[in-house]
Design a protein around this motif. Structure first.
Motif, PDB file in Angstrom:
ATOM      1  N   THR A  48      19.520  -7.256  -5.696  1.00  0.00           N
ATOM      2  CA  THR A  48      18.425  -7.644  -6.584  1.00  0.00           C
ATOM      3  C   THR A  48      18.028  -6.489  -7.475  1.00  0.00           C
ATOM      4  OG1 THR A  48      16.831  -7.076  -4.861  1.00  0.00           O
ATOM      5  CG2 THR A  48      17.504  -9.381  -5.011  1.00  0.00           C
ATOM      6  N   SER A  49      17.540  -6.845  -8.668  1.00  0.00           N
ATOM      7  CA  SER A  49      17.041  -5.831  -9.591  1.00  0.00           C
ATOM      8  C   SER A  49      15.544  -5.644  -9.355  1.00  0.00           C
ATOM      9  CB  SER A  49      17.283  -6.282 -11.037  1.00  0.00           C
ATOM     10  OG  SER A  49      16.488  -7.416 -11.349  1.00  0.00           O
ATOM     11  N   ASP A  50      14.937  -4.769 -10.146  1.00  0.00           N
ATOM     12  CA  ASP A  50      13.498  -4.535 -10.021  1.00  0.00           C
ATOM     13  C   ASP A  50      12.691  -5.755 -10.439  1.00  0.00           C
ATOM     14  OD1 ASP A  50      14.039  -1.993  -9.184  1.00  0.00           O
ATOM     15  OD2 ASP A  50      13.840  -1.098 -11.170  1.00  0.00           O
ATOM     16  N   PHE A  51      13.333  -6.713 -11.122  1.00  0.00           N
ATOM     17  CA  PHE A  51      12.596  -7.852 -11.662  1.00  0.00           C
ATOM     18  C   PHE A  51      12.754  -9.113 -10.824  1.00  0.00           C
ATOM     19  CE2 PHE A  51      14.004  -5.092 -15.163  1.00  0.00           C
ATOM     20  CZ  PHE A  51      12.774  -4.703 -15.655  1.00  0.00           C
ATOM     21  N   HIS A  52      13.553  -9.077  -9.760  1.00  0.00           N
ATOM     22  CA  HIS A  52      13.776 -10.271  -8.968  1.00  0.00           C
ATOM     23  C   HIS A  52      13.498  -9.999  -7.492  1.00  0.00           C
ATOM     24  CE1 HIS A  52      16.283 -11.446 -12.523  1.00  0.00           C
ATOM     25  NE2 HIS A  52      15.618 -12.562 -12.301  1.00  0.00           N
ATOM     26  N   PHE A  53      12.853 -10.963  -6.865  1.00  0.00           N
ATOM     27  CA  PHE A  53      12.589 -10.898  -5.433  1.00  0.00           C
ATOM     28  C   PHE A  53      12.495 -12.331  -4.928  1.00  0.00           C
ATOM     29  CE2 PHE A  53       8.601 -10.504  -7.768  1.00  0.00           C
ATOM     30  CZ  PHE A  53       7.870 -11.559  -7.251  1.00  0.00           C
ATOM     31  N   VAL A  54      12.428 -12.466  -3.615  1.00  0.00           N
ATOM     32  CA  VAL A  54      12.426 -13.788  -2.999  1.00  0.00           C
ATOM     33  C   VAL A  54      11.238 -13.897  -2.056  1.00  0.00           C
ATOM     34  CG1 VAL A  54      13.726 -15.462  -1.636  1.00  0.00           C
ATOM     35  CG2 VAL A  54      14.946 -13.826  -3.085  1.00  0.00           C
ATOM     36  N   THR A  55      10.337 -14.846  -2.309  1.00  0.00           N
ATOM     37  CA  THR A  55       9.318 -15.167  -1.321  1.00  0.00           C
ATOM     38  C   THR A  55       9.890 -16.254  -0.413  1.00  0.00           C
ATOM     39  OG1 THR A  55       8.266 -16.868  -2.697  1.00  0.00           O
ATOM     40  CG2 THR A  55       7.485 -14.598  -2.929  1.00  0.00           C
ATOM     41  N   LEU A  56       9.623 -16.147   0.872  1.00  0.00           N
ATOM     42  CA  LEU A  56      10.289 -17.030   1.811  1.00  0.00           C
ATOM     43  C   LEU A  56       9.384 -17.319   3.002  1.00  0.00           C
ATOM     44  CD1 LEU A  56      13.132 -18.347   2.239  1.00  0.00           C
ATOM     45  CD2 LEU A  56      13.701 -16.369   3.632  1.00  0.00           C
ATOM     46  N   ALA A  57       9.407 -18.556   3.445  1.00  0.00           N
ATOM     47  CA  ALA A  57       8.707 -18.964   4.661  1.00  0.00           C
ATOM     48  C   ALA A  57       9.694 -19.720   5.544  1.00  0.00           C
ATOM     49  CB  ALA A  57       7.511 -19.845   4.324  1.00  0.00           C
ATOM     50  N   VAL A  58       9.740 -19.355   6.819  1.00  0.00           N
ATOM     51  CA  VAL A  58      10.640 -20.007   7.762  1.00  0.00           C
ATOM     52  C   VAL A  58       9.845 -20.387   9.010  1.00  0.00           C
ATOM     53  CG1 VAL A  58      12.786 -19.852   9.067  1.00  0.00           C
ATOM     54  CG2 VAL A  58      12.558 -18.609   6.918  1.00  0.00           C
ATOM     55  N   VAL A  59      10.047 -21.611   9.473  1.00  0.00           N
ATOM     56  CA  VAL A  59       9.404 -22.112  10.682  1.00  0.00           C
ATOM     57  C   VAL A  59      10.484 -22.545  11.659  1.00  0.00           C
ATOM     58  CG1 VAL A  59       8.058 -24.018  11.638  1.00  0.00           C
ATOM     59  CG2 VAL A  59       7.241 -22.820   9.616  1.00  0.00           C
ATOM     60  N   ARG A  60      10.327 -22.140  12.927  1.00  0.00           N
ATOM     61  CA  ARG A  60      11.230 -22.609  13.975  1.00  0.00           C
ATOM     62  C   ARG A  60      10.507 -23.667  14.795  1.00  0.00           C
ATOM     63  NH1 ARG A  60      12.975 -18.341  18.253  1.00  0.00           N
ATOM     64  NH2 ARG A  60      10.948 -18.860  19.147  1.00  0.00           N
ATOM     65  N   LEU A  61      11.081 -24.854  14.864  1.00  0.00           N
ATOM     66  CA  LEU A  61      10.520 -25.934  15.663  1.00  0.00           C
ATOM     67  C   LEU A  61      11.264 -25.993  16.993  1.00  0.00           C
ATOM     68  CD1 LEU A  61      10.221 -28.771  12.978  1.00  0.00           C
ATOM     69  CD2 LEU A  61       8.463 -27.134  13.691  1.00  0.00           C
ATOM     70  N   ASN A  62      10.514 -25.906  18.076  1.00  0.00           N
ATOM     71  CA  ASN A  62      11.115 -25.954  19.407  1.00  0.00           C
ATOM     72  C   ASN A  62      10.671 -27.250  20.086  1.00  0.00           C
ATOM     73  OD1 ASN A  62      12.113 -25.576  21.972  1.00  0.00           O
ATOM     74  ND2 ASN A  62      11.564 -23.398  22.027  1.00  0.00           N
ATOM     75  N   PRO A  63      11.541 -28.251  20.149  1.00  0.00           N
ATOM     76  CA  PRO A  63      11.135 -29.535  20.712  1.00  0.00           C
ATOM     77  C   PRO A  63      10.920 -29.506  22.220  1.00  0.00           C
ATOM     78  CG  PRO A  63      13.461 -29.568  20.141  1.00  0.00           C
ATOM     79  CD  PRO A  63      12.908 -28.279  19.626  1.00  0.00           C
ATOM     80  N   SER A  64      11.502 -28.516  22.913  1.00  0.00           N
ATOM     81  CA  SER A  64      11.396 -28.496  24.376  1.00  0.00           C
ATOM     82  C   SER A  64       9.969 -28.267  24.835  1.00  0.00           C
ATOM     83  CB  SER A  64      12.328 -27.436  24.951  1.00  0.00           C
ATOM     84  OG  SER A  64      11.944 -26.146  24.509  1.00  0.00           O
ATOM     85  N   ASP A  65       9.236 -27.382  24.147  1.00  0.00           N
ATOM     86  CA  ASP A  65       7.837 -27.149  24.519  1.00  0.00           C
ATOM     87  C   ASP A  65       6.872 -27.487  23.381  1.00  0.00           C
ATOM     88  OD1 ASP A  65       8.387 -25.125  22.766  1.00  0.00           O
ATOM     89  OD2 ASP A  65       7.926 -23.488  24.150  1.00  0.00           O
ATOM     90  N   ARG A  66       7.378 -28.113  22.341  1.00  0.00           N
ATOM     91  CA  ARG A  66       6.610 -28.544  21.174  1.00  0.00           C
ATOM     92  C   ARG A  66       5.741 -27.392  20.646  1.00  0.00           C
ATOM     93  NH1 ARG A  66       4.437 -34.524  21.354  1.00  0.00           N
ATOM     94  NH2 ARG A  66       2.911 -33.705  22.822  1.00  0.00           N
TER      95      ARG A  66
END
Length: 380
Positions: A242-260
C-alpha cells in the motif's frame, strides 16, 4: 498558450507539386507546422518507423509504387496515422477506393487550393484523434466491465449455513469496481468468520487492494483461528503493497455455533450488536486501519454471549454517510430505526429495509460511496 507543432509527411516525387503544397500550407496554416518530404514510398515507411507524424499526404503514383497498393502499404506501415491521398485526374477513381479502404480524404492535383488542403489535413488529424480517444474510452469501459465481472465473482454467491444463525449480506458499488469488501469464510477451528472492509478512495486501484485483502484473509484463515492474529499478519502483508494514500478498514466477526458466542476484531472500523431487548452495543477494538503501520497489532475481543433475537450488524461508512439532496447524512440512528422496524423478520428482509431506507433518504440518487452491509441474526 503556445500551439503544438504539427508534423506533416509529404510523399511526392514531383518537385512542382512539392513546391505547391509547401506554399499552400505556408499561406493558410494558422499554427506552427513542419513539412517533411520524401519521394519514395519505401523512404516514407522507413521514416515513419523512426519518427512520429500527425498526418501523411500521399501521392498514389510514386517511382517505387503505384495505385491502390501504395495506400495499402502505407496504411499497413503507419497503423492509426491519418492519410490524405493525392491523385491525378486519371486515378481519381483509385483515390475514391483508397478512401473506402480507410484514407481520410483525397485531393485531386490541379484542383487543390489553400482552403481545401488545410481543411482536409486538419479534419484528417481531428477525426483520427477523436476516433482514437473514442476507442480508448471504449476499451477502458470494457476493461472496467470485465473488472467488475471478475470482482463480482469474488463476493459470496450465497450466505453460509451456520447452525443457530441466519446471515445476509450485500454490496452496492459507487463505481464500476468497488473498494468495499464483504465475505464469509471458515476458520481452522470450524467456526465461521464474517468480514466487511473498506479500502480508501475509489476505482481500480482500491478494487485491486480489496482483492488482495480477501486473498490474505482467506489464506491466513486456513491455519489461524485467532482473529487478532489473522488481521495482524494481514496488515504486515498489505503494508508492503500500500501507498501512503491507501489503507483498509476492516471488521471481522467469528460466529461460534457450539456455544452461541461471537468474537470481534476491528481495524479502523466499528460494528454493532443490537440486543433482543433493544440495546445497541458497539463492537470496537480501536485499532488503526490495515496498511498504515507495519508494526500494528490487532487484538480480538473476548467471546461475547449471544441470545436469540440478537442482531450482529457489520457495515461500511457508505451506509450511514449516504446523503440526502440537501446534503444531510443518513446517520446511525436512522439506520437502526429501519432495522428495528423489521427486526423480527429475516436477515435478508432487514438488509433490504436498510437499503430501501437509503434509497428513500437519497431520493434515488446514485451512491457517492460503496454501500456494504452484513447482518447475522441469532435464531431461537
Amino acid at each position: 498558450m503556445e500551439l503544438q507543432r504539427v508534423r506533416i509527411l509529404l510523399v511526392e516525387d514531383d518537385p512542382d507539386d512539392v513546391w505547391l503544397m509547401r506554399n499552400l500550407l505556408g499561406d493558410r496554416w494558422d499554427g506552427p507546422f513542419e513539412l517533411i518530404h520524401v519521394e519514395l514510398l519505401s523512404a516514407a515507411i522507413e521514416l515513419c518507423r523512426e519518427q512520429s507524424f500527425d498526418v501523411v499526404l500521399l501521392d498514389l503514383g510514386l517511382p517505387d509504387s503505384r495505385g491502390l497498393g501504395t495506400f495499402l502499404r502505407m496504411q499497413s506501415a503507419v497503423n492509426d496515422l491519418p492519410i490524405v491521398v493525392l491523385s491525378g485526374y486519371a486515378d481519381e477513381a483509385m483515390a475514391v477506393k483508397a478512401v473506402q479502404a480507410g484514407a481520410q480524404d483525397y485531393l485531386v492535383k490541379g484542383q487543390v487550393d489553400d482552403n481545401s488542403l488545410v481543411r482536409s489535413l486538419r479534419y484528417a488529424i481531428e477525426r483520427t484523434r477523436r476516433r482514437t480517444a473514442e476507442e480508448a474510452l471504449r476499451q477502458t469501459k470494457e476493461e472496467f466491465r470485465l473488472a467488475q465481472e471478475i470482482q463480482q465473482r469474488l463476493f459470496p454467491a450465497s450466505a453460509p449455513n451456520v447452525p443457530g444463525f441466519e446471515i445476509a449480506g450485500s454490496l452496492f458499488p459507487a463505481k464500476s469496481a468497488a473498494g468495499d469488501y464483504y465475505d464469509y469464510f471458515p476458520l481452522s477451528d470450524g467456526s465461521t468468520a464474517l468480514a466487511v472492509g473498506d479500502v480508501s478512495s475509489h476505482g481500480m486501484g482500491p478494487a485491486l487492494l480489496m482483492s488482495e485483502t480477501r486473498a490474505c484473509l482467506r489464506t491466513l484463515a486456513q491455519t489461524l483461528d485467532d482473529l487478532g492474529d489473522i488481521l495482524t499478519k494481514a496488515n504486515h502483508l498489505l503494508t508492503a503493497d500500500t501507498s501512503d494514500f491507501h489503507f483498509v478498514t476492516l471488521a471481522v466477526v467469528r460466529l461460534n455455533p457450539s456455544d452461541r458466542t461471537l468474537v470481534y476484531a476491528g481495524a479502523g472500523q466499528r460494528s454493532y450488536l443490537l440486543r433482543n431487548d433493544g440495546r445497541l452495543e458497539l463492537l470496537d477494538t480501536a485499532s488503526l486501519p490495515l496498511g498504515v503501520r507495519d508494526d500494528l497489532v490487532v487484538a480480538a475481543s473476548d467471546p461475547i454471549p449471544l441470545n436469540p433475537g440478537d442482531l450482529v450488524v457489520l457495515m461500511t461508512d457508505g451506509v450511514y454517510e449516504a446523503e440526502s439532496p440537501r446534503q444531510e447524512r443518513l446517520g446511525i440512528d436512522r439506520v437502526f430505526s429501519a432495522i428495528r422496524r423489521v427486526r423480527d423478520r429475516s436477515a435478508q428482509t432487514i438488509l433490504d429495509e436498510v437499503f430501501a431506507e437509503i434509497r428513500r433518504f437519497t431520493a434515488g440518487s446514485p451512491p457517492q460511496d460503496d454501500v456494504t452491509m452484513v447482518v447475522a441474526k441469532v435464531l431461537g
